[in-house]
Design an enzyme around this catalytic site. Structure first.
Site, PDB file in Angstrom:
ATOM      1  CB  THR A  67       4.969  -0.319  10.030  1.00  0.00           C
ATOM      2  OG1 THR A  67       5.714  -0.263   8.802  1.00  0.00           O
ATOM      3  CG2 THR A  67       5.904  -0.705  11.154  1.00  0.00           C
ATOM      4  CG  HIS A 119      -7.974  28.919 -10.367  1.00  0.00           C
ATOM      5  ND1 HIS A 119      -7.803  28.160 -11.493  1.00  0.00           N
ATOM      6  CD2 HIS A 119      -6.733  29.378 -10.034  1.00  0.00           C
ATOM      7  CE1 HIS A 119      -6.522  28.150 -11.831  1.00  0.00           C
ATOM      8  NE2 HIS A 119      -5.855  28.899 -10.963  1.00  0.00           N
ATOM      9  N   GLY A 154       0.816  -1.205   0.000  1.00  0.00           N
ATOM     10  CA  GLY A 154       0.000   0.000   0.000  1.00  0.00           C
ATOM     11  C   GLY A 154       0.845   1.248   0.000  1.00  0.00           C
ATOM     12  N   GLY A 212      -0.602   2.466   7.237  1.00  0.00           N
ATOM     13  CA  GLY A 212      -0.679   1.645   8.439  1.00  0.00           C
ATOM     14  C   GLY A 212      -0.173   0.230   8.283  1.00  0.00           C
ATOM     15  N   PRO A 227       2.524   4.885   1.207  1.00  0.00           N
ATOM     16  CG  PRO A 227       4.460   6.056   0.681  1.00  0.00           C
ATOM     17  CD  PRO A 227       3.192   5.568   0.076  1.00  0.00           C
ATOM     18  CD  GLU A 261      -5.530  31.511  -6.413  1.00  0.00           C
ATOM     19  OE1 GLU A 261      -6.328  30.553  -6.460  1.00  0.00           O
ATOM     20  OE2 GLU A 261      -4.324  31.391  -6.719  1.00  0.00           O
TER      21      GLU A 261
END
Length: 693
Positions: free
Chosen positions: A201, A420, A194, A199, A196, A417
């Site tokens: 580890t 956008h 999966g 979960g 980084p 902006e």
């Protein structure tokens, strides 16, 4: 007294004895009378000296009355003549050296000390606590008894399916007989794959805490070190220890460090890592059936692992750990917030909706940043305001309120902006606009945040084209209002071109070229990434690709231009509001788009955003009350729950909560979905232009 202390005391006593012997040997015998040199000369001239014995450094002798004396020889060249003049008997002889056994000590003692130190470190390395000489010994840590991990499965949220498979693995080891009776074979390996921060580890640590068997943990980088053969030796030692503690679990974190695909490449045809991998393959496939050793491994680069390592019989199961969905994010937030004091108005479901694409590590960092923010403000509880500030910080970086920009640059950013925001607001297949700001954050000069209404994994062609139009809206707004264009749209243009190129070459969305994929990627396994792309098409196709990219970008640019020309008054209003307030949230954008005036500025922008979140939370609570009322009046509670939940989501979406980070969404969904949050960079942001890939 333990063994180390006893040895230390013994060596210390030996050293003290040796030092004492040396001091005794070098001690000068005491003379009966010690004279100064001038006194000695006076006695010579007075005729009181009978004889002298001149050594290398001293003058020893006897007076006429029989008394012995000694004095230092200063190297007086006239001393001999003076002694002859006064008829003093002179005895001059070679100075005797030290005895032979003292010289022997001088050579033997350093050698003995070196041998003693060598044996001391050898004893320590064999004791198991150190690894001074045991280069071939495994560095795996054994977790059992008091050393068992404190993490349990209930500490891992948002990964229910993954936990179910791992619980089954633990049950294999706790109760193997019921599986053996049915002819089942215990899995030899489980590979957690999966992105980084999802979960992997943590799941391994949870298995260590839940398993009633010994648990060995080691990193993939702990195998290979400076000496040839160390990696293979450590693999053998690891599995020998595992067999002694069977049944057990061996967890290898970041296995791609040692399990990378073999073959000729930049590292040569055979190296130490390849030898280590070969030994690992042999050990994993050399177990007896039902021996009770399960190998777990975690990696975020399964594409570069050797195929022989991933086949059944070595890693029988591959568990994909993806970014959590809405429910999973809420559960993860609850886990990380359970030991932190929260205010009564905190609704973690609202926070979960604002963070699509966040991984467990992102959410943990978010809650931690909120706690730091609350402590900085001398508060004893964490509120929605702190969580809001933490989200902004994690997504876009720290506000640069002290950065001084000219009014002209501020106007450029405001119109950019606003362009956008208007294009994204009006086009029907874009995500809702949740926040627009011209306050610099991190490397960004301003940003427009757009939050999807739900977690998405797929995008349609229309949505992608409108996404491109939204990206180009900033450049169009600059051109319409300022009659000038700036470098602020550099990242927008790059991302828009990337989306269009992917549509044509990867997604098969070109009408002229058809549903084909062009340009296969070359993978260099020793680099661990794709560094080249095969040009598996002709020059005519390459020309057609360039032409199609130009046509699609021009079409989207024209769509953005028409949208802004039809709403030029709204563009002016939003830009002026940004110049005045610097930040607009969804509710304010909606008012301006509907032609309404904004209320006077009474509080800071953070408080306005917080009020918006509190209103949203109150709306959610109100709808929850309505849900309970409707449940009492309807017979089918399950159907009512489903309907109310849908209404709750729809109302929350209509309220337009603040922003989310598109860059995080891109990383956690699919690599090409750079579509949920638009952050526009200035000319200073060229170094960060690859953040969304």
């Amino acid at each position: 007294m333990n063994r180390f202390t006893r040895q230390a005391v013994l060596y210390l006593l030996i050293l003290m004895i040796v030092v004492g012997i040396f001091q005794q040997l070098n001690q000068e015998p005491e003379a009966e009378e010690d004279l100064f040199y001038n006194e000695f000369l006076n006695k010579v001239e007075a005729g009181e000296v009978d004889r002298v014995d001149i050594t290398e450094r001293d003058i020893e002798g006897e007076l006429t009355d029989g008394t012995s004396f000694v004095t230092r020889d200063p190297g007086d060249p006239e001393l001999i003549e003076t002694l002859k003049e006064y008829e003093v008997n002179i005895k001059d002889h070679e100075v005797p050296g030290p005895p032979w056994w003292a010289s022997l000590f001088t050579y033997i003692i350093p050698f003995v000390l070196l041998i003693a130190i060598f044996f001391f470190f050898m004893q320590q390395s064999q004791g198991g606590g150190g690894r001074m000489m045991n280069f071939g010994k495994s560095k795996a840590k054994l977790h059992e008894g008091d050393q068992k991990s404190n993490v349990k499965f209930h500490d891992v949220a948002g990964a229910d399916e993954e936990k179910e498979e791992l619980v089954e693995v633990v049950n294999f080891l706790k109760e193997p007989q019921k599986f053996i009776d049915l002819g089942a074979r215990i899995p030899k390996g489980v590979l957690l794959v999966g992105p980084p921060g999802t979960g992997k580890t943590l799941l391994g640590r949870a298995v260590a805490g839940e398993a009633g068997v010994p648990f060995f943990s080691i990193s993939g980088s702990d195998f290979v070190e400076m000496f040839v053969g160390v990696g293979a030796s450590r693999v053998r030692d690891l599995f020998e220890n595992a067999k002694k503690n069977s049944p057990c679990i061996v967890f290898i974190d970041e296995i791609d460090a040692v399990g990378r695909q073999r073959g000729a490449g930049l590292g040569g045809g055979h190296d130490e890592r390849e030898q280590t991998l070969n030994q690992l393959l042999v050990e994993m496939d050399g177990f007896d059936v039902n021996e009770g050793i399960i190998v777990m491994a975690a990696t975020n680069r399964s594409d570069i692992l050797d195929p022989a390592l991933q086949r059944p019989g070595r890693f029988d199961r591959q568990i994909t750990v993806n970014a959590p969905d809405l429910k999973g994010r809420e559960e993860i937030l609850k886990v990380h917030a359970r030991d932190k004091p929260l205010e009564d108005n905190v609704d973690l479901k609202v926070v979960a909706r604002r963070t699509p694409g966040f991984t467990g590590a992102d959410l943990e960092n978010l809650v931690n940043e909120a706690a730091i923010y609350a402590a900085r403000r001398n508060k004893n509880r964490i509120g929605m305001k702190e969580l809001e500030g933490a989200i902004d910080r994690v997504i876009a970086g720290t506000e640069k309120k002290s950065r001084v920009i000219s009014e002209f640059e501020k106007k450029i950013v405001a119109y950019h902006e606003a362009g956008h925001a208007i294009v994204g607001y009006l086009l029907p297949h874009t995500d809702p606009v949740h926040k627009v700001s011209i306050i610099p954050r991190g490397a960004a000069g301003g940003f427009t945040l757009m939050l999807p209404e739900e977690d998405r994994q797929f995008m349609t062609k229309t949505e992608l084209l409108e996404r491109v139009s939204t990206l180009l809206g900033g450049r169009v707004a600059e051109e319409l209002k300022l009659k000038e264009i700036s470098t602020g749209a550099q990242n927008d243009l790059e991302r828009a071109t990337t989306i269009v190129r992917q549509m044509i070459m990867e997604y098969g969305m070109s009408e002229n070229l058809g549903p084909i994929t062009l340009g296969q990627k070359q993978g260099q396994v020793f680099l661990g990434r794709d560094i080249a792309r095969d040009k598996d098409y002709s020059e005519n196709i390459a020309y057609a690709i360039d032409k199609e990219i130009r046509n699609m970008v021009d079409s989207s640019y024209q769509e953005a231009r028409e949208t802004l020309e039809e709403n030029i008054d709204k563009l002016e209003k939003i830009a002026q509001a940004l110049m005045e307030r610097e930040t607009l949230v969804a509710k304010e954008i909606k008012m301006l788009m509907e032609g309404k005036d904004l209320p006077p500025i009474e509080e800071s922008e953070d408080t306005e955003t917080l009020d918006f979140l509190v209103d949203e939370q109150q709306d959610t609570k109100s709808e929850s009350d309505n849900e309970q009322q409707s449940q009492e009046n309807q017979a089918d509670n399950n159907q009512n729950d489903s309907t109310t939940e849908f209404d709750d989501e729809q109302q929350t979406n209509d309220d337009n909560r603040p922003e989310d980070d598109e860059d995080n969404e891109e990383d956690k969904n699919k690599g090409n979905n750079d579509f949920n949050l638009k952050i526009d960079y200035n000319k200073e942001d060229k170094d960060n232009k690859d953040k969304d890939k």
